[in-house]
Design a protein around this motif. Structure first.
Motif, PDB file in Angstrom:
ATOM      1  N   ASP A 136      81.717  53.076  39.931  1.00 41.12           N
ATOM      2  CA  ASP A 136      82.364  54.935  40.658  1.00 41.12           C
ATOM      3  C   ASP A 136      81.607  56.051  39.817  1.00 41.12           C
ATOM      4  OD1 ASP A 136      83.468  54.009  37.756  1.00 41.12           O
ATOM      5  OD2 ASP A 136      85.125  54.347  38.099  1.00 41.12           O
ATOM      6  N   ILE A 137      80.510  56.309  39.777  1.00 41.06           N
ATOM      7  CA  ILE A 137      79.976  57.218  39.004  1.00 41.06           C
ATOM      8  C   ILE A 137      79.941  57.614  40.041  1.00 41.06           C
ATOM      9  CG2 ILE A 137      78.397  57.317  36.621  1.00 41.06           C
ATOM     10  CD1 ILE A 137      80.250  55.402  36.465  1.00 41.06           C
ATOM     11  N   GLY A 138      79.125  57.753  41.084  1.00 39.76           N
ATOM     12  CA  GLY A 138      79.200  59.195  42.126  1.00 39.76           C
ATOM     13  C   GLY A 138      79.923  59.186  42.633  1.00 39.76           C
ATOM     14  N   THR A 139      81.514  58.407  42.892  1.00 37.84           N
ATOM     15  CA  THR A 139      82.875  59.093  43.266  1.00 37.84           C
ATOM     16  C   THR A 139      83.334  59.602  42.665  1.00 37.84           C
ATOM     17  OG1 THR A 139      83.960  56.310  43.107  1.00 37.84           O
ATOM     18  CG2 THR A 139      82.635  57.373  44.896  1.00 37.84           C
ATOM     19  N   VAL A 140      83.461  58.993  41.388  1.00 34.30           N
ATOM     20  CA  VAL A 140      84.968  60.054  40.275  1.00 34.30           C
ATOM     21  C   VAL A 140      84.512  60.227  38.699  1.00 34.30           C
ATOM     22  CG1 VAL A 140      87.106  58.274  39.026  1.00 34.30           C
ATOM     23  CG2 VAL A 140      86.319  57.301  41.172  1.00 34.30           C
ATOM     24  N   VAL A 141      83.108  59.212  38.363  1.00 28.64           N
ATOM     25  CA  VAL A 141      83.311  59.766  36.905  1.00 28.64           C
ATOM     26  C   VAL A 141      82.359  61.026  37.048  1.00 28.64           C
ATOM     27  CG1 VAL A 141      82.016  59.590  34.698  1.00 28.64           C
ATOM     28  CG2 VAL A 141      82.466  57.086  35.874  1.00 28.64           C
ATOM     29  N   PHE A 142      81.525  61.094  37.998  1.00 21.82           N
ATOM     30  CA  PHE A 142      80.394  61.948  38.012  1.00 21.82           C
ATOM     31  C   PHE A 142      79.666  62.614  39.408  1.00 21.82           C
ATOM     32  CE2 PHE A 142      78.458  60.756  33.513  1.00 21.82           C
ATOM     33  CZ  PHE A 142      79.764  62.046  33.958  1.00 21.82           C
ATOM     34  N   PRO A 143      81.861  63.479  40.638  1.00 16.59           N
ATOM     35  CA  PRO A 143      81.503  63.245  41.710  1.00 16.59           C
ATOM     36  C   PRO A 143      80.303  64.589  41.760  1.00 16.59           C
ATOM     37  CG  PRO A 143      83.309  64.028  40.593  1.00 16.59           C
ATOM     38  CD  PRO A 143      82.526  63.415  39.676  1.00 16.59           C
ATOM     39  N   ASP A 144      80.073  65.169  40.313  1.00 14.76           N
ATOM     40  CA  ASP A 144      78.622  65.940  41.258  1.00 14.76           C
ATOM     41  C   ASP A 144      77.657  66.023  41.242  1.00 14.76           C
ATOM     42  OD1 ASP A 144      80.676  68.373  41.847  1.00 14.76           O
ATOM     43  OD2 ASP A 144      81.156  68.760  40.261  1.00 14.76           O
ATOM     44  N   ALA A 145      77.754  64.386  40.622  1.00 12.43           N
ATOM     45  CA  ALA A 145      76.177  64.106  39.755  1.00 12.43           C
ATOM     46  C   ALA A 145      75.029  64.839  41.117  1.00 12.43           C
ATOM     47  CB  ALA A 145      75.808  62.766  39.447  1.00 12.43           C
ATOM     48  N   ASP A 194      92.884  51.594  42.664  1.00  6.00           N
ATOM     49  CA  ASP A 194      92.373  52.881  41.755  1.00  6.00           C
ATOM     50  C   ASP A 194      90.926  52.801  41.619  1.00  6.00           C
ATOM     51  OD1 ASP A 194      91.819  54.434  39.566  1.00  6.00           O
ATOM     52  OD2 ASP A 194      93.074  54.168  38.188  1.00  6.00           O
ATOM     53  N   SER A 195      90.266  54.264  42.213  1.00  7.92           N
ATOM     54  CA  SER A 195      88.343  53.364  42.169  1.00  7.92           C
ATOM     55  C   SER A 195      87.772  52.563  42.779  1.00  7.92           C
ATOM     56  CB  SER A 195      88.393  53.872  40.822  1.00  7.92           C
ATOM     57  OG  SER A 195      88.852  54.800  40.466  1.00  7.92           O
ATOM     58  N   PRO A 196      88.156  52.152  44.011  1.00 11.85           N
ATOM     59  CA  PRO A 196      87.469  50.637  45.125  1.00 11.85           C
ATOM     60  C   PRO A 196      85.982  51.135  44.463  1.00 11.85           C
ATOM     61  CG  PRO A 196      88.565  52.158  46.615  1.00 11.85           C
ATOM     62  CD  PRO A 196      89.159  52.663  44.938  1.00 11.85           C
ATOM     63  N   LEU A 197      85.232  50.070  44.891  1.00 10.74           N
ATOM     64  CA  LEU A 197      83.825  50.105  44.705  1.00 10.74           C
ATOM     65  C   LEU A 197      83.626  51.284  46.135  1.00 10.74           C
ATOM     66  CD1 LEU A 197      80.787  50.314  44.219  1.00 10.74           C
ATOM     67  CD2 LEU A 197      80.973  47.970  45.048  1.00 10.74           C
ATOM     68  N   ILE A 198      83.179  52.033  46.162  1.00 12.81           N
ATOM     69  CA  ILE A 198      82.734  52.797  47.971  1.00 12.81           C
ATOM     70  C   ILE A 198      81.101  53.387  47.949  1.00 12.81           C
ATOM     71  CG2 ILE A 198      84.600  52.431  49.743  1.00 12.81           C
ATOM     72  CD1 ILE A 198      85.302  55.629  48.568  1.00 12.81           C
ATOM     73  N   LYS A 199      80.548  53.552  48.656  1.00  9.90           N
ATOM     74  CA  LYS A 199      79.901  54.404  48.350  1.00  9.90           C
ATOM     75  C   LYS A 199      79.522  56.276  48.875  1.00  9.90           C
ATOM     76  CE  LYS A 199      75.509  55.698  51.907  1.00  9.90           C
ATOM     77  NZ  LYS A 199      75.878  56.822  51.879  1.00  9.90           N
ATOM     78  N   ALA A 200      79.293  56.823  47.669  1.00  6.66           N
ATOM     79  CA  ALA A 200      79.413  58.021  47.665  1.00  6.66           C
ATOM     80  C   ALA A 200      78.663  58.633  49.323  1.00  6.66           C
ATOM     81  CB  ALA A 200      79.133  58.862  46.609  1.00  6.66           C
ATOM     82  N   ASP A 201      79.277  59.505  49.928  1.00  2.00           N
ATOM     83  CA  ASP A 201      78.866  60.000  51.313  1.00  2.00           C
ATOM     84  C   ASP A 201      77.078  60.519  50.825  1.00  2.00           C
ATOM     85  OD1 ASP A 201      81.229  59.689  52.718  1.00  2.00           O
ATOM     86  OD2 ASP A 201      81.961  62.064  52.143  1.00  2.00           O
ATOM     87  N   ASP A 202      77.387  60.564  49.328  1.00  2.00           N
ATOM     88  CA  ASP A 202      75.472  62.283  49.164  1.00  2.00           C
ATOM     89  C   ASP A 202      75.215  61.279  48.427  1.00  2.00           C
ATOM     90  OD1 ASP A 202      77.973  61.945  47.635  1.00  2.00           O
ATOM     91  OD2 ASP A 202      76.807  64.472  46.356  1.00  2.00           O
ATOM     92  N   ALA A 203      75.242  59.970  48.772  1.00  2.00           N
ATOM     93  CA  ALA A 203      74.740  58.488  47.655  1.00  2.00           C
ATOM     94  C   ALA A 203      73.612  58.177  48.934  1.00  2.00           C
ATOM     95  CB  ALA A 203      75.270  57.534  47.230  1.00  2.00           C
ATOM     96  N   ILE A 204      72.510  57.923  48.421  1.00  2.00           N
ATOM     97  CA  ILE A 204      71.446  56.823  48.935  1.00  2.00           C
ATOM     98  C   ILE A 204      71.733  55.190  49.034  1.00  2.00           C
ATOM     99  CG2 ILE A 204      68.603  57.028  48.769  1.00  2.00           C
ATOM    100  CD1 ILE A 204      69.042  59.485  48.035  1.00  2.00           C
TER     101      ILE A 204
END
Ligand code: DC
Length: 232
Positions: A136-145, A194-204
């Motif tokens: 959940d790093i790109g979705t929850v922890v650091f959505p602005d990464a 809570d915070s399921p594993l999903i690909k963030a929209d802006d992830a490669i």
């Protein structure tokens, strides 16, 4: 001064997230954080206390004792990897067993556990210059990464890699058990509330089923360099 960014590497279990996150951190001189190890440390604590075992999970007891848990990291020789510490004790070897792997996903569904660990992860990454892997790093922890990678590979390929890793450690494991664990963790990690594993929209997304470690590292490193230079 060279701009420092936040690198978020998420994906399914045993896709080699930690390997590449660590390679990037070494190359860029960033802080590396294996957040899966933090959930594993809490799991190990719960097992030691008897809060979780086959067919039994005392969630309330774990939640009530979260204040007793301090998770940290220390540099480990000879490859300068980061070993996980539970209340100051190095438990790196203990958290990599198939037993811990089989209890960690239920533990990671508990919102109170997630809140505690996410808060700590955000503090570590506050200064940027961090390469962090998890779910959940790109979705929850650091959505602005600035750079988000989502790693995938076939379940068979992942189970095979994990099985070989466990055998190399000297663990006596059966391939089918490792495969079942990979599939079951995928199921729990992607369907939890809570915070399921999903690909963030802006992830490669990178599927590394047919990719070697070196090629994978160079592809992701190039993406990181481009982000740092503001090219993409
Ligand atoms: O990366 P790993 O396989 O060591 O992670 C172990 C488990 O921890 C994984 O099955 C789900 C959980 N996890 C999580 O929920 N969120 C993270 N950021 C990292 C791991």
């Amino acid at each position: 001064m060279i701009k420092k960014i936040t690198i978020a590497i998420d994906g399914y279990s045993s896709t080699g997230k930690s390997t590449v996150a660590k390679q990037l951190a070494d190359y860029l001189d960033y802080i590396y954080v294996d957040t899966g190890a933090m959930y594993r440390a809490v799991t190990y604590f719960a097992m030691q206390k008897g809060y979780i075992s086959e067919n039994h999970f005392d969630k309330e007891a774990l939640i009530n004792s979260l204040d007793e848990i301090t998770v940290g990291f220390e540099k480990a020789k000879p490859f300068e990897t980061a070993d996980v510490l539970l209340n100051g004790k190095n438990i790196e070897a203990e958290i990599r067993t198939l037993e811990v792997s089989s209890f960690v996903s239920p533990i990671a569904t508990v919102p109170e556990v997630r809140r505690k660990l996410v808060h700590q992860q955000q503090l570590i990454g506050k200064q940027k210059g961090v390469s962090m892997d998890g779910r959940d790093i790109g979705t929850v922890v650091f959505p602005d990464a600035e750079l988000k990678i989502f790693m995938n590979a076939s379940a068979e390929q992942r189970a095979k890699r994990r099985y070989e890793e466990l055998l190399k450690r000297g663990d006596k494991v059966v391939y089918q058990d490792v495969y079942d664990n990979v599939v079951e963790r995928d199921r729990i990690d992607t369907t939890r509330e809570d915070s399921p594993l999903i690909k963030a929209d802006d992830a490669i997304e990178i599927d590394n089923s047919e990719m070697n470690l070196e090629d994978q590292f160079h592809i992701i490193l190039q993406l990181a360099k481009d982000r740092i230079a503001g090219r993409i």
